[in-house]
Design an enzyme around this catalytic site. Structure first.
Site, short mmCIF file in Angstrom:
data_model
loop_
_atom_site.label_atom_id
_atom_site.label_comp_id
_atom_site.label_asym_id
_atom_site.label_seq_id
_atom_site.Cartn_x
_atom_site.Cartn_y
_atom_site.Cartn_z
CG ASP A 1 27.04 30.49 39.43
OD1 ASP A 1 28.14 30.29 39.97
OD2 ASP A 1 25.99 30.64 40.10
N GLY B 1 31.51 35.51 33.87
CA GLY B 1 31.32 34.35 34.73
C GLY B 1 31.93 34.58 36.08
CG HIS B 2 30.15 33.96 39.39
ND1 HIS B 2 29.15 33.69 40.27
CD2 HIS B 2 29.74 35.05 38.68
CE1 HIS B 2 28.16 34.58 40.12
NE2 HIS B 2 28.50 35.40 39.15
N GLY B 3 34.43 32.65 37.32
CA GLY B 3 35.76 32.08 37.39
C GLY B 3 35.78 30.57 37.50
#
Ligand SMILES: *[C@@H]1O[C@H](CO)[C@@H](O)[C@H](O)[C@H]1NC(C)=O
Length: 394
Positions: A220, A242-244
């Site tokens: 995430d 990941g989502h940054g």
């Protein structure tokens, strides 16, 4: 000068300083092994860790807890203050291991939790959250516990976390909530890219938090920043998978503390879902995000390198007027370059009620398949300087 040094009150002061210094140098030491912890990975060492903590916390002089090499099985542990001193260091050479059966800690909020402490430093150590069982449960669509955060620091101040590694947390890896003056350095987070809800570091309702030289690979957000985060500094961050790095989701509640003065300096995103993102619910709220700086960022094959999304409403439920009340202002993107995995590399989708203001793009160059990428704007205003590709839509 020689005369003043022998003045009785100065002599007293000198002695006082000497005494004070020597008492600062003294440290009470507590080895978890002395309290019955076993480094075999199978004996429950929860009680031993709690016993060492209560001694360290009750010490009137600085205290140090030592965790030697080996694997220590721990159920959920609450390290609670207030303590009688403001200098507790925890040195971990070994690995703290969560129970393999995710149900043991899956229904408590946190696996390891520090609450109401002042002056706690954690050096080294690995946390093995053993999250795989819970992720499999979640991915199977069964009803599962929501899972525990591996390390939570709440309502605390003057915290140092240095050289800590967090592996495979059930839910978030590290959460900083309601804290002041937190320094994290050389933190490593590792979990598979498809592990659900495993945010790396989450910061909310906290001020003066710095995260330096940290590498986050997870399923995430690498770093998520919630309401009430102010004076947050992140430098030298590697993210992916990941989502940054995400500010948000903000504006879920009508009454919400704002996010202010957040800097991300020198970061690399590799194959992530987002790069630098600001996200808010399409709901009424008095929340805001202002004075945000993203600078010296490299994107490699990132799906949404630069994004402001103020229309977050999963399942289109519970967003009464589908407009975000969150005000986004003064956001600077400076020296951001690399590759986008989708055509739209820059997306500012702001609130129609409260358009984004003061967005600044400076030296931004993002390409898609070796060509100029695209930018898309709605309700976004600001300025451009230097070379900016894709061509700005502000
Ligand atoms: C912004 O935050 C940084 C720390 O990240 C701090 O040094 C600086 O003083 C803050 N600026 C303001 C105006 O509060």
């Amino acid at each position: 000068m020689a005369n003043t040094m022998t003045h009785p009150s100065l002599l007293f002061l000198a002695l006082l300083l000497l005494f004070f210094n020597s008492s600062v140098a003294a440290v009470m030491k507590f080895n978890v092994i002395s309290y019955g912890a076993k480094a075999d990975g199978t004996t429950d060492s929860t009680k031993a860790f709690l016993a060492a903590w209560s001694q360290a916390c009750a010490s009137t002089i600085p205290a140090s807890i030592y965790v030697p090499k080996g694997r220590f099985l721990l159920r959920n542990v609450d390290f609670r203050g207030q303590c009688k001193n403001t200098a507790i260091s925890i040195r971990i050479d070994g690995t703290l291991v969560a129970p393999v059966d995710y149900r043991v800690i899956g229904n408590v909020d946190n696996w390891l939790s520090f609450e109401n402490v002042d002056g706690v430093s954690i050096y080294g150590g690995k946390l093995d959250g053993k999250g795989t069982g819970l992720w499999a449960c979640k991915n199977s669509g069964k009803s599962c516990p929501s899972g525990a955060t591996s390390l939570s620091i709440s309502n605390s101040k003057n915290i140092v976390i240095m050289g800590l590694t967090s592996l495979n947390s059930q839910m978030f890896h590290i959460v900083i909530n309601g804290c002041r003056n937190v320094k994290m350095q050389g933190v490593k987070v590792s979990a598979p890219g498809n592990s659900p809800n495993t945010d790396g570091i989450h910061v909310q309702l906290s001020s003066s938090v710095t995260i330096l030289n940290s590498r986050i690979q997870t399923g995430d957000d690498c770093i998520s920043i919630g309401p009430g985060a102010t004076n947050l500094w992140m430098e030298n961050i590697a993210c992916g998978p990941g989502h940054g790095i995400s500010i948000g989701s903000l504006g879920k509640d009508q009454n919400e503390a704002g996010v202010q003065n957040v800097t991300v300096k020198t970061a690399t995103f590799i194959g992530t879902q987002n790069g630098v993102r600001i996200k808010s619910w399409a709901r009424p709220s008095n929340g805001f995000a202002s004075n945000i700086v993203f600078q010296h960022v490299v994107m490699k094959n990132v799906q949404n390198p630069i994004v402001i999304d103020q229309n977050y409403c999963p399942g289109n439920k519970n967003c009464p007027d589908q407009v975000s009340g969150v005000k986004v202002s003064d956001v600077t993107y400076q020296d951001i370059h690399g590759t986008s995995a989708t055509e739209v590399a820059v997306k500012f989708d702001c609130s129609s009620k409260h358009p984004c203001t003061g967005i600044r793009l400076e030296e931004v160059k993002l390409t898609y398949k070796n060509e100029a990428a695209q930018a898309s704007c709605s309700h976004a205003g600001g300025t451009v300087s230097g070379l900016v590709q894709p061509t700005s839509c502000l």
